[in-house]
Scaffold this active site. Structure first.
Site, PDB file in Angstrom:
ATOM      1  N   ASP A 285       0.661  -1.014  -0.098  1.00 10.09           N
ATOM      2  CA  ASP A 285      -0.391  -0.067   0.091  1.00 10.09           C
ATOM      3  C   ASP A 285       1.070   1.063   0.407  1.00 10.09           C
ATOM      4  O   ASP A 285       2.141   1.176   0.313  1.00 10.09           O
ATOM      5  CB  ASP A 285      -1.001  -0.075   1.381  1.00 10.09           C
ATOM      6  N   ASP A 345     -10.723   4.541  -1.039  1.00 10.71           N
ATOM      7  CA  ASP A 345     -11.484   3.372  -0.228  1.00 10.71           C
ATOM      8  C   ASP A 345     -12.884   3.608  -0.156  1.00 10.71           C
ATOM      9  O   ASP A 345     -13.196   4.965  -0.121  1.00 10.71           O
ATOM     10  CB  ASP A 345     -11.032   3.898   1.437  1.00 10.71           C
TER      11      ASP A 345
END
Ligand code: 9PG
Length: 446
Positions: A285, A345
């Site tokens: 990430d 997200d």
């Protein structure tokens, strides 16, 4: 953007129907096809510009900017597609400006311009086929289904939460292939092999998951080094000089300089250690950090250094492991990851904070997830982000429908609820998302 030159002019046929698709830099960068009267989604502050956009190429005040790729529909489905010619080396910023019935396109690096008819999605799909071929990307292989700790427990996740859900997926007979531990197990960003107080042993946890007949996955942000970490304190020479990856988790974030042999060896050690514990899915990430310009030990360009980092991770975890990119520069990653997050997200909330379309929310995730359907099955297995199906999740039906569209085409199939909280409706959606599916493109090429 430095010296830009004009590369195309499009005569607008129907101003109401004309669109400009501006491809965002990384997973979380807002991406959509804008109407001519719409302004592009901009960062809401300087930190958001670093963490959600391309830090070294700010957006223009007027018009639109795509990173490596921009497409204009004149309004009648006639397409002008402008794309960087070698996205493994340089990703030009491509700008479009509407003036007097014309859209003028400029670029600050080498691009190719192609014309077609049939609308933006089909043109993007056709270009994606070509790009995948040009970089010799392997045909995307089917990805395992997952359960992920993030969207329920966030950084507060504890080892006992993992065990509770492991037991629940057995009891509910859920088709979860991989149990993925997200952010929260580590003592600091950068200190990946040191545990937070809520975990006793990752070796034991991984063994319990595997003994239960499932695989085990782990999250890292392998190119970030928090100013509060031990790695930053002990090895300042491992950091890219002058590169700021943003302020997050209460600290400034530095960038690991993988062109420094010792830093590269550390990156390899982190992943071989996790692989040795039994982990075989790696969510890597905040990868945008690896392509931030700055002073590096070696003479690799930021994009070359970023790509080398992806190769180091792959070499450490092996071909058999699944590598899932996130927060990653998209076009330079094609062919180097198995799966990729293609949107900001999601979250248990419909609306993003401050209307910021990089922020966790159903609305922002769907906007960008829909604009990038062309990538799935061509570049990789696309990850639209996890299903949230617990009753308290806002708009769970709308979110479930979006995730299911991807899942049915073999997109990444992941659940991220405390499983005990699922009611009958939530459980039914979860089962539908986890069901196996072959990898097939979501959009046909023109
Ligand atoms: C763990 C999380 C989860 C999640 C990732 C990523 O500030 N930001 O722009 C920002 C964007 C995304 C984000 C965190 C911060 O979430 O996408 O699935 O793994 O990290 O910290």
């Amino acid at each position: 953007m430095t010296t830009a030159s004009e590369v195309a002019t499009v005569a607008v046929v129907d101003a109401g129907a004309a669109r400009v698709h501006a491809e965002g830099w990384q997973s979380w960068s807002p991406t959509t096809a804008y109407r001519l009267d719409q302004t592009q989604h901009h960062p809401t502050d300087a930190n958001r510009a670093v963490m959600g956009f391309r830090p070294d190429s700010p957006l223009p005040e007027e018009g639109w900017q795509g990173e490596g790729l921009l497409v204009v529909d004149a309004g009648d489905g006639t397409i002008t597609l402008v794309a960087g010619v070698d996205l493994t080396e340089t990703v030009p910023s491509i700008r479009a400006l509407h003036r007097d019935g014309r859209v003028v396109v400029t670029a600050d690096g080498p691009v190719a311009v192609t014309s077609s008819s049939g609308g933006i999605p089909a043109a993007l799909a056709g270009w994606a086929d070509e790009h995948a071929r040009a970089v010799a990307a392997p045909v995307p292989r089917a990805a395992p289904s997952m359960w992920c700790s993030w969207y329920q427990y966030f950084t507060g996740v504890a080892e006992s939460d993992m065990d509770e859900n492991l037991a629940a997926m057995d009891r509910l007979d859920l088709a979860v292939d991989v149990v993925q531990l997200d952010d929260g197990y580590q003592s600091e960003i950068g200190d990946w092999l040191t545990l937070s107080g809520r975990f006793a042993s990752l070796t034991d946890l991984a063994a319990r998951v595997r003994d239960a007949g499932r695989r085990v996955g782990i999250w890292t942000a392998p190119l970030l080094v928090s100013a509060g970490s031990q790695v930053a304190a002990e090895h300042p020479d491992w950091l890219v000089q002058g590169a700021h990856a943003g302020h997050h988790w209460d600290h400034d974030q530095h960038v690991l300089d993988i062109t420094h042999p010792e830093a590269a060896a550390w990156l390899t050690e982190v992943f071989t250690t996790f692989r040795g514990m039994g982990f075989d899915l790696f969510k890597i990430d905040f990868m945008y950090s690896g392509a931030i310009p700055g002073g590096r030990h070696g003479d690799a360009s930021p994009i070359a250094a970023y790509r080398e980092a992806l190769r180091l991770v792959r070499a450490a975890v092996g071909e058999e492991s699944v590598v899932l990119g996130c927060g990653a520069p998209l076009l330079p990653s094609v062919g180097l990851v198995d799966a990729m997050r293609i949107s900001p997200d999601t979250g248990p909330n419909t609306e993003p904070r401050h209307g910021d379309m990089t922020q966790p929310s159903v609305r922002a995730a769907i906007l960008t997830g829909e604009a990038r359907t062309y990538q799935h099955g061509r570049f990789w297995v696309s990850d639209p982000d996890c299903l949230l199906a617990r009753p308290e999740a806002e708009d769970r039906q709308m979110w479930g429908a979006h995730v299911l569209d991807y899942a049915r085409a073999g997109g990444l199939r992941a659940s991220s609820d405390r499983l005990e909280l699922l009611d009958e409706t939530g459980l039914a959606t979860t089962r539908a998302v986890l069901a196996p599916a072959a990898v097939t493109p979501l959009v046909a090429a023109s």
